[in-house]
Design a protein around this motif. Structure first.
Motif, PDB file in Angstrom:
ATOM      1  N   SER A 226       0.874  -1.189   0.000  1.00 28.75           N
ATOM      2  CA  SER A 226       0.000   0.000   0.000  1.00 28.75           C
ATOM      3  C   SER A 226       0.902   1.227   0.000  1.00 28.75           C
ATOM      4  O   SER A 226       1.547   1.529   0.994  1.00 28.75           O
ATOM      5  CB  SER A 226      -0.926  -0.006   1.219  1.00 28.75           C
ATOM      6  OG  SER A 226      -0.178  -0.134   2.413  1.00 28.75           O
ATOM      7  N   PRO A 228       1.118   5.160  -0.312  1.00 39.18           N
ATOM      8  CA  PRO A 228       0.323   6.391  -0.290  1.00 39.18           C
ATOM      9  C   PRO A 228       1.009   7.525  -1.047  1.00 39.18           C
ATOM     10  O   PRO A 228       2.208   7.772  -0.889  1.00 39.18           O
ATOM     11  CB  PRO A 228       0.236   6.703   1.207  1.00 39.18           C
ATOM     12  CG  PRO A 228       1.516   6.145   1.776  1.00 39.18           C
ATOM     13  CD  PRO A 228       1.865   4.943   0.940  1.00 39.18           C
ATOM     14  N   TRP A 229       0.248   8.189  -1.913  1.00 35.39           N
ATOM     15  CA  TRP A 229       0.692   9.425  -2.538  1.00 35.39           C
ATOM     16  C   TRP A 229      -0.065  10.570  -1.868  1.00 35.39           C
ATOM     17  O   TRP A 229      -0.483  10.449  -0.716  1.00 35.39           O
ATOM     18  CB  TRP A 229       0.471   9.354  -4.039  1.00 35.39           C
ATOM     19  CG  TRP A 229       1.234   8.200  -4.648  1.00 35.39           C
ATOM     20  CD1 TRP A 229       0.765   6.925  -4.826  1.00 35.39           C
ATOM     21  CD2 TRP A 229       2.594   8.200  -5.064  1.00 35.39           C
ATOM     22  NE1 TRP A 229       1.763   6.124  -5.360  1.00 35.39           N
ATOM     23  CE2 TRP A 229       2.890   6.876  -5.519  1.00 35.39           C
ATOM     24  CE3 TRP A 229       3.599   9.152  -5.125  1.00 35.39           C
ATOM     25  CZ2 TRP A 229       4.149   6.518  -6.008  1.00 35.39           C
ATOM     26  CZ3 TRP A 229       4.841   8.798  -5.628  1.00 35.39           C
ATOM     27  CH2 TRP A 229       5.107   7.501  -6.057  1.00 35.39           C
ATOM     28  N   VAL A 233      -3.930   6.275  -3.333  1.00 37.10           N
ATOM     29  CA  VAL A 233      -3.120   5.211  -2.756  1.00 37.10           C
ATOM     30  C   VAL A 233      -3.069   4.048  -3.751  1.00 37.10           C
ATOM     31  O   VAL A 233      -4.106   3.640  -4.298  1.00 37.10           O
ATOM     32  CB  VAL A 233      -3.688   4.725  -1.409  1.00 37.10           C
ATOM     33  CG1 VAL A 233      -2.902   3.525  -0.890  1.00 37.10           C
ATOM     34  CG2 VAL A 233      -3.657   5.857  -0.382  1.00 37.10           C
ATOM     35  N   SER A 273      -5.526   1.655  -8.161  1.00 35.27           N
ATOM     36  CA  SER A 273      -5.161   2.998  -7.733  1.00 35.27           C
ATOM     37  C   SER A 273      -6.423   3.658  -7.219  1.00 35.27           C
ATOM     38  O   SER A 273      -7.383   3.871  -7.969  1.00 35.27           O
ATOM     39  CB  SER A 273      -4.570   3.801  -8.910  1.00 35.27           C
ATOM     40  OG  SER A 273      -4.215   5.102  -8.502  1.00 35.27           O
ATOM     41  N   VAL A 309      -3.071   3.433   6.030  1.00 30.08           N
ATOM     42  CA  VAL A 309      -1.991   4.270   5.492  1.00 30.08           C
ATOM     43  C   VAL A 309      -2.413   5.735   5.559  1.00 30.08           C
ATOM     44  O   VAL A 309      -3.602   6.044   5.617  1.00 30.08           O
ATOM     45  CB  VAL A 309      -1.640   3.897   4.032  1.00 30.08           C
ATOM     46  CG1 VAL A 309      -1.105   2.483   3.940  1.00 30.08           C
ATOM     47  CG2 VAL A 309      -2.837   4.071   3.115  1.00 30.08           C
ATOM     48  N   THR A 311      -2.025   9.464   3.652  1.00 26.70           N
ATOM     49  CA  THR A 311      -1.631  10.149   2.422  1.00 26.70           C
ATOM     50  C   THR A 311      -0.619  11.262   2.720  1.00 26.70           C
ATOM     51  O   THR A 311      -0.525  11.748   3.847  1.00 26.70           O
ATOM     52  CB  THR A 311      -2.863  10.747   1.717  1.00 26.70           C
ATOM     53  OG1 THR A 311      -3.576  11.575   2.648  1.00 26.70           O
ATOM     54  CG2 THR A 311      -3.779   9.651   1.209  1.00 26.70           C
TER      55      THR A 311
END
Length: 548
Positions: A226, A228-229, A233, A273, A309, A311
């Motif tokens: 996983s 994260p952006w 994610v 995504s 998670v 971001t």
């Protein structure tokens, strides 16, 4: 000599030393013989996919096509530095055996050992219906272990494709030690794989036997990755190929799960995504930045454990628009004041000679927005020697004289975000390269190029470049600290106008979090080697990290 002239003379000596330190990636030799490097400047063989010449490690690394004969390679291109000699170095039309690396001594005033080596990657795969984890293919022992899910009977396996040796080879099924008269045709349906299968692979006059074993496995339903952006994610998961997989997610403080069906299924592997789509488009569905989310993968009959998670945040580096400058004794620095150390230039030594390769620009700007008050002007010029105008995140430390004339520079500024790209504006007016040093003598007479460079790293501290001791930042994938990398080098004349650019960052380690960002702009892409065109001018303005 008066005290005034002695003082001015000391300033001139200091300026010359600092200029040498900042602009050179060469180590001056204070012995009786000059430092003249012996380098390989060109090399190629028939059947190569690529060839990389590394002057730092003094290696020539050839990657061959599958159909090339590594023990009989015809040389198609070969040259070394004009000042160097090596009677046994391969010449054009020579035939070279690269089954083992070969070493050569290039002699100038010193000896330089170079190594030429070759690799020949062979794509190998075995595919079947209801496949499980990736097969384990052991080329040394010529064995393979293929996994299928637990519901797949080993008495009736369908093999959909197989490649075990070089391109163009043929595969024959072996029964009781005898190879079939005709090659296999895929798909091979209803294969009894309760016991190991044997295949004979033939190409040219070579015949190789492989043993392939099939094994059932229990595949868990679980999230395996996983990432994260800022606004989405990336999820990777596995399942046992029973039912239709989908993903559920929610904010960590919410009771309501959101179902997400836009998943990609490849065998036992699932990827998605979330929330999906191009999150950089205005109005697109996005996750919230800096927010914790929970995820789980589900089918009609099972679900995975929950993974949480958080971001990222859309951070920027201070003064990326280059609007803030301060002057110190005629030298310009791209920060608000002397207490801020984010950006720096190589102006310090040059200014003592009344030269400033990097200066603020207040009239020629990329945009007319109210907040855009200045840009950076980078000019390549002669200041006793060739100097390329540049700007970078980090700090010039001092001139260094250990091992030769050089300088110590700290590269990078603290940064923990994960942008998709760097965008901004640049204007460039290149000149023909009229100053060239080893190993780039061949560039003389060609057009100069500007450089824009972005590197995200997870170093514990800033990287200290010491040109006197030959310590430079490794920009290859061998550098385990590099997380993301992007670069533009261009000889395009923008015609006195700004050009908008976007440098997409290639994440070599997408699961890592940065600690430092290195951002560099330079008017001459080989300026570190005293190579470039006098009068090449670059303007940069309004840099910004882009997030998705």
């Amino acid at each position: 000599m008066t005290m005034k002239y002695i003082t001015e003379y000391k300033y001139m000596l200091t300026a010359a030393a600092v200029i040498l330190a900042l602009q050179s990636c060469l180590i001056e030799n204070d012995m009786s013989y000059p430092r003249v490097y012996g380098n390989v400047t060109a090399f190629a063989v028939e059947g190569q996919e690529s060839c990389t010449i590394n002057t730092d490690s003094r290696t020539v690394s050839v990657v061959l096509e599958e159909t090339a004969y590594i023990n009989s390679l015809k040389v198609t291109q070969s040259s070394i530095s004009d000042e160097a000699t090596c009677p046994d170095f391969p010449k054009v039309d020579d035939v070279l055996d690269l089954t083992e690396p070969r070493k050569y001594i290039l002699h100038t005033y010193q000896d330089y050992e170079w190594t030429i080596s070759a690799t020949q990657p062979i794509e190998r795969y075995i595919n079947c219906e209801n496949q499980g984890s990736s097969p384990i293919i052991d080329n040394d022992n010529k064995t393979a272990l293929v996994y299928v899910v637990e519901t797949q009977s080993l008495q009736s396996v369908t093999i959909t494709g197989m490649k075990l040796e070089r391109e163009g080879s043929e595969i024959y099924l072996v029964t009781d030690g005898v190879a079939a008269s005709e090659p296999c045709e895929f798909p091979m349906e209803g294969v009894d794989a309760l016991t190991a299968l044997e295949f004979e692979v033939r190409y040219d006059d070579v015949s190789v036997r492989w043993k392939v074993t099939f094994q059932q496995e229990i595949v868990p339903i679980e999230i395996t990755s996983s990432i994260p952006w800022t606004y989405h994610v990336d999820i990777k998961a596995t399942y046992g190929r029973t039912g239709t997989p989908y993903i559920q997610y929610r904010q960590a403080d919410s009771d309501e799960w959101i179902r997400f069906d836009d998943v990609t299924v490849d065998g036992i592997n699932i990827s998605a995504s979330i929330p999906g789509g191009d999150t950089s488009v205005e109005g697109a569905t996005r996750l919230l930045p800096g927010t914790s989310y929970e995820f789980k993968v589900c089918t009609e009959t099972a679900e995975s454990d929950v993974v949480t998670v958080k971001t990222g945040t859309p951070d920027q580096i201070d003064n990326m628009g280059f609007d803030q400058w301060h002057s110190d004794n005629g030298t310009w620095y791209p920060n608000l004041n002397s207490t801020i150390e984010i950006w720096d230039t190589a102006n310090g030594g040059a200014a003592l000679l009344r030269k400033n390769p990097t200066t603020p620009e207040y009239d020629f700007l990329a945009t007319d927005e109210a907040g855009n008050t200045a840009a950076a002007r980078l000019e390549s010029m002669l200041v006793g020697m060739f100097a390329a105008g540049n700007i970078y995140t980090g700090k010039f430390l001092n001139a260094s004289f250990s091992g030769g004339i050089g300088a110590e520079l700290n590269w990078g500024t603290s940064f923990t975000a994960r942008p998709k790209a760097l965008k901004g504006y640049y204007s460039y007016s290149p000149k023909t390269i009229d100053n060239a040093r080893s190993p780039y003598e061949s560039l003389e007479g060609t057009m100069d190029q500007c450089q824009l460079l972005v590197i995200l790293t997870d170093m514990d501290e800033q990287f200290t470049v010491n040109t006197a001791e030959g310590i430079f930042f490794d920009q290859t994938k061998d550098n385990a600290n590099i997380i993301a990398y992007g670069k533009i080098e261009s000889d395009e004349d923008t015609g006195g106008e700004y050009k908008e650019f976007t440098i997409d960052l290639d994440y070599w380690r997408p699961d890592a979090t940065p600690t430092y960002a290195i951002v560099i702009a330079c008017a001459s892409y080989k300026g570190d080697y005293f190579t470039g065109g006098v009068g090449s001018i670059m303007y940069v303005d309004e840099f910004e990290f882009v997030y998705d």
